[in-house]
Design a protein around this motif. Structure first.
Motif, mmCIF file in Angstrom:
data_model
loop_
_atom_site.group_PDB
_atom_site.id
_atom_site.type_symbol
_atom_site.label_atom_id
_atom_site.label_comp_id
_atom_site.label_asym_id
_atom_site.label_seq_id
_atom_site.Cartn_x
_atom_site.Cartn_y
_atom_site.Cartn_z
ATOM 1 N N GLN A 40 0.860 -1.182 0.000
ATOM 2 C CA GLN A 40 0.000 0.000 0.000
ATOM 3 C C GLN A 40 0.900 1.238 0.000
ATOM 4 N N CYS A 41 0.898 1.947 -1.108
ATOM 5 C CA CYS A 41 1.741 3.145 -1.195
ATOM 6 C C CYS A 41 1.154 4.240 -0.308
ATOM 7 N N PRO A 42 1.993 4.890 0.517
ATOM 8 C CA PRO A 42 1.468 5.957 1.371
ATOM 9 C C PRO A 42 0.961 7.164 0.580
ATOM 10 N N HIS A 43 1.317 7.249 -0.704
ATOM 11 C CA HIS A 43 0.854 8.397 -1.496
ATOM 12 C C HIS A 43 -0.648 8.312 -1.745
ATOM 13 N N LEU A 44 -1.093 7.270 -2.456
ATOM 14 C CA LEU A 44 -2.527 7.167 -2.776
ATOM 15 C C LEU A 44 -3.186 5.924 -2.193
ATOM 16 N N GLY A 45 -2.425 5.133 -1.459
ATOM 17 C CA GLY A 45 -2.998 3.950 -0.825
ATOM 18 C C GLY A 45 -3.229 2.787 -1.762
ATOM 19 N N GLN A 64 10.097 0.329 -5.091
ATOM 20 C CA GLN A 64 9.601 1.384 -5.967
ATOM 21 C C GLN A 64 8.095 1.253 -6.168
ATOM 22 N N CYS A 65 7.396 2.382 -6.103
ATOM 23 C CA CYS A 65 5.981 2.390 -6.469
ATOM 24 C C CYS A 65 5.884 2.651 -7.964
ATOM 25 N N ALA A 66 5.149 1.805 -8.669
ATOM 26 C CA ALA A 66 5.077 1.910 -10.130
ATOM 27 C C ALA A 66 4.263 3.114 -10.587
ATOM 28 N N MET A 67 3.389 3.621 -9.728
ATOM 29 C CA MET A 67 2.477 4.666 -10.188
ATOM 30 C C MET A 67 3.179 6.004 -10.412
ATOM 31 N N HIS A 68 3.886 6.500 -9.405
ATOM 32 C CA HIS A 68 4.565 7.791 -9.554
ATOM 33 C C HIS A 68 6.038 7.709 -9.184
ATOM 34 N N GLY A 69 6.553 6.513 -9.042
ATOM 35 C CA GLY A 69 7.990 6.331 -8.870
ATOM 36 C C GLY A 69 8.548 6.599 -7.491
ATOM 37 N N ALA A 70 7.728 6.636 -6.461
ATOM 38 C CA ALA A 70 8.261 6.810 -5.108
ATOM 39 C C ALA A 70 9.247 5.683 -4.806
ATOM 40 N N LEU A 71 10.327 6.034 -4.092
ATOM 41 C CA LEU A 71 11.355 5.058 -3.730
ATOM 42 C C LEU A 71 11.433 4.936 -2.212
ATOM 43 N N GLY A 82 10.092 11.051 -4.157
ATOM 44 C CA GLY A 82 8.756 10.931 -4.721
ATOM 45 C C GLY A 82 7.743 11.722 -3.929
ATOM 46 N N PRO A 83 6.462 11.593 -4.298
ATOM 47 C CA PRO A 83 5.423 12.448 -3.719
ATOM 48 C C PRO A 83 5.106 12.176 -2.259
ATOM 49 N N CYS A 84 5.594 11.068 -1.711
ATOM 50 C CA CYS A 84 5.319 10.779 -0.295
ATOM 51 C C CYS A 84 6.618 10.730 0.507
HETATM 52 S S1 FES Z 1 0.714 6.087 -5.673
HETATM 53 FE FE1 FES Z 1 2.745 5.502 -5.161
HETATM 54 S S2 FES Z 1 3.926 7.208 -5.717
HETATM 55 FE FE2 FES Z 1 1.887 7.832 -6.158
#
Ligand code: FES
Length: 110
Positions: A40-45, A64-71, A82-84
């Motif tokens: 669960q990515c902390p950015h958008l869950g 790595q999160c595939a959606m917006h590249g958070a590392l 990344g965004p989070c």
């Molecule tokens: S949802 Fe993971 S970086 Fe945006």
């Protein structure tokens, strides 16, 4: 604790996703250690992976999160880019016992 899989199911330097009772999580083997996190990515869950069992960056050094590249750091789940940035993946306690990866279960509601 709950048995998840045999340690050999995941190669050193690789990751694997699981779904248990509707909860998505993943495990990474990295430098001799085993780490487990909620998927669960902390950015958008949302879930992090772009393909089944692919949770790491190209070098296998970061999650790595595939959606917006958070590392995220593999050893503590902290987002370093990344965004989070500054937030963290939710850790799941795990241990290897008699060749089996075991995780805390039920999960803490953190
Ligand atoms: S949802 Fe993971 S970086 Fe945006």
């Amino acid at each position: 604790m709950r048995a998840l899989c045999h340690i050999d199911t995941i190669q050193e330097g690789a990751s694997k996703g699981f779904e248990l009772d509707g909860v998505h999580l993943f495990v990474v083997r990295h430098q001799g250690q085993v780490y487990a996190y909620r998927n669960q990515c902390p950015h958008l869950g949302i879930q992090l992976e772009w393909q089944d069992d692919q949770f790491l960056d190209a070098d296998g050094c970061l999650i790595q999160c595939a959606m917006h590249g958070a590392l995220f750091l593999i050893d503590n789940g902290e987002c370093i880019s990344g965004p989070c940035t500054g937030q963290s993946l939710k850790t799941i306690k795990c241990e290897v016992k008699a060749g089996e990866i075991n995780i805390e279960w039920p999960l803490a509601t953190n």
